[in-house]
Design a protein around this motif. Sequence first.
Motif, PDB file in Angstrom:
ATOM      1  N   SER A  83     -26.846 -18.623  30.631  1.00 27.41           N
ATOM      2  CA  SER A  83     -25.953 -19.061  29.571  1.00 27.41           C
ATOM      3  C   SER A  83     -24.510 -18.742  29.931  1.00 27.41           C
ATOM      4  O   SER A  83     -24.237 -17.862  30.730  1.00 27.41           O
ATOM      5  N   ASP A  86     -23.753 -15.063  29.349  1.00 25.52           N
ATOM      6  CA  ASP A  86     -24.311 -14.166  30.360  1.00 25.52           C
ATOM      7  C   ASP A  86     -23.495 -14.226  31.644  1.00 25.52           C
ATOM      8  O   ASP A  86     -23.277 -13.218  32.303  1.00 25.52           O
ATOM      9  N   GLU A  94     -19.446 -16.225  18.769  1.00 26.64           N
ATOM     10  CA  GLU A  94     -20.604 -16.423  17.914  1.00 26.64           C
ATOM     11  C   GLU A  94     -20.688 -17.897  17.500  1.00 26.64           C
ATOM     12  O   GLU A  94     -19.670 -18.565  17.311  1.00 26.64           O
ATOM     13  N   PRO A  95     -21.913 -18.432  17.346  1.00 27.17           N
ATOM     14  CA  PRO A  95     -22.050 -19.824  16.908  1.00 27.17           C
ATOM     15  C   PRO A  95     -21.620 -19.989  15.457  1.00 27.17           C
ATOM     16  O   PRO A  95     -21.757 -19.065  14.651  1.00 27.17           O
ATOM     17  N   TRP A 100     -27.986 -21.555  16.385  1.00 26.21           N
ATOM     18  CA  TRP A 100     -27.605 -22.446  17.480  1.00 26.21           C
ATOM     19  C   TRP A 100     -27.026 -21.637  18.641  1.00 26.21           C
ATOM     20  O   TRP A 100     -26.826 -20.431  18.524  1.00 26.21           O
ATOM     21  N   LYS A 101     -26.782 -22.319  19.778  1.00 30.24           N
ATOM     22  CA  LYS A 101     -26.227 -21.680  20.963  1.00 30.24           C
ATOM     23  C   LYS A 101     -24.786 -22.144  21.181  1.00 30.24           C
ATOM     24  O   LYS A 101     -24.458 -23.299  20.897  1.00 30.24           O
ATOM     25  N   ASP A 113     -21.171 -25.683  19.504  1.00 24.49           N
ATOM     26  CA  ASP A 113     -22.544 -25.216  19.356  1.00 24.49           C
ATOM     27  C   ASP A 113     -23.534 -26.349  19.589  1.00 24.49           C
ATOM     28  O   ASP A 113     -23.242 -27.516  19.319  1.00 24.49           O
ATOM     29  N   PRO A 116     -30.937 -24.886  19.163  1.00 21.53           N
ATOM     30  CA  PRO A 116     -31.597 -23.885  20.020  1.00 21.53           C
ATOM     31  C   PRO A 116     -32.411 -24.461  21.160  1.00 21.53           C
ATOM     32  O   PRO A 116     -32.626 -23.788  22.171  1.00 21.53           O
ATOM     33  N   ASP A 119     -30.184 -26.422  26.502  1.00 28.86           N
ATOM     34  CA  ASP A 119     -30.035 -25.431  27.576  1.00 28.86           C
ATOM     35  C   ASP A 119     -28.607 -25.472  28.128  1.00 28.86           C
ATOM     36  O   ASP A 119     -28.277 -26.337  28.939  1.00 28.86           O
ATOM     37  N   ALA A 147     -24.531 -28.847  28.726  1.00 30.38           N
ATOM     38  CA  ALA A 147     -25.770 -28.344  28.135  1.00 30.38           C
ATOM     39  C   ALA A 147     -26.737 -29.518  28.094  1.00 30.38           C
ATOM     40  O   ALA A 147     -26.318 -30.673  27.906  1.00 30.38           O
TER      41      ALA A 147
END
Length: 289
Positions: A83, A86, A94-95, A100-101, A113, A116, A119, A147
């Motif tokens: 991600s 990471d 934060e979303p 959500w990511k 965002d 989920p 990727d 993504a």
Amino acid sequence: MWPGEQPAKSEHAWRDMPTSPSGQPAGPPPPRRSNRAVTVAVAASATVVVACAAVAGYVLLGDGDGSDPGPAPAPPTQSRSQSPADSRGDAGPEPLVRGWKVVLNPERGIAFDVPPEWDPKSADWVRYTAENDDPEDTPLVAMRAPAYLKEKWCTSDENRDGSQEDTPLASVGSRGNSGAADPREAASGDSRAWVYGEYAQPDRGKVRSGRVENFTTRSGLSGTLASAWSTGVSTAKKCASDGRAWTFAFRDSEGKVMSVSLVGATKVPGEVTETTVRKIMGTVRLESG
């Protein structure tokens, strides 16, 4: 070319691709599959200049002013599913939508965002599409930090080179639009370019344009939202389908035109709905630092 476009200058494309650990050039992008985009790894700190036929001029995906910074370091070893948070070694933003990511392009300060099941890749990844018969593989349009929804939605060897290649159901990413006069031009041009490159080529007549509208995100970021879609694409090949693209274009705090594009297959099970697209675009915001 679309009305008002300028010819792409292929000799400038990919001049700033990263080098291998040995210091030797990393080589050209991988071979393309017919009517599909390619994702390549680039050094996050490198300037990547791609010629763009969607809008006049050049598009700067990384930092810098377009000058050649010299050899760039190789991208760090990492998982393709790593991600953005990471890869930066921190928690990240934060979303806005619970569960959500966050997808982040730190070079442009753009965040949004995704649901989920998507990727997100790191900012070291660039996705682009080019003309099938272009030996230089000059990008028509590109996005950084993409993504994917169902990254291996379809797998085939359409160019019959013995290598199986994956086609995602949908992808979304961001970029700078330095060649666009304004957000309206960027939104209209990018959405059409993505549909043509991924689905309709070589027939531009199969690309249709949707409504171009003013759009404001949850963070108060105002710009233009445009869409385009293909019609009548032959599905004789295994992974072929019609497709649609949405582009939200806006100006950042310095007045530069930026955009977020979502591209996906249509008339297939699980296709991304307009409701979901608008919800994703509604989370686009500018992140400082």
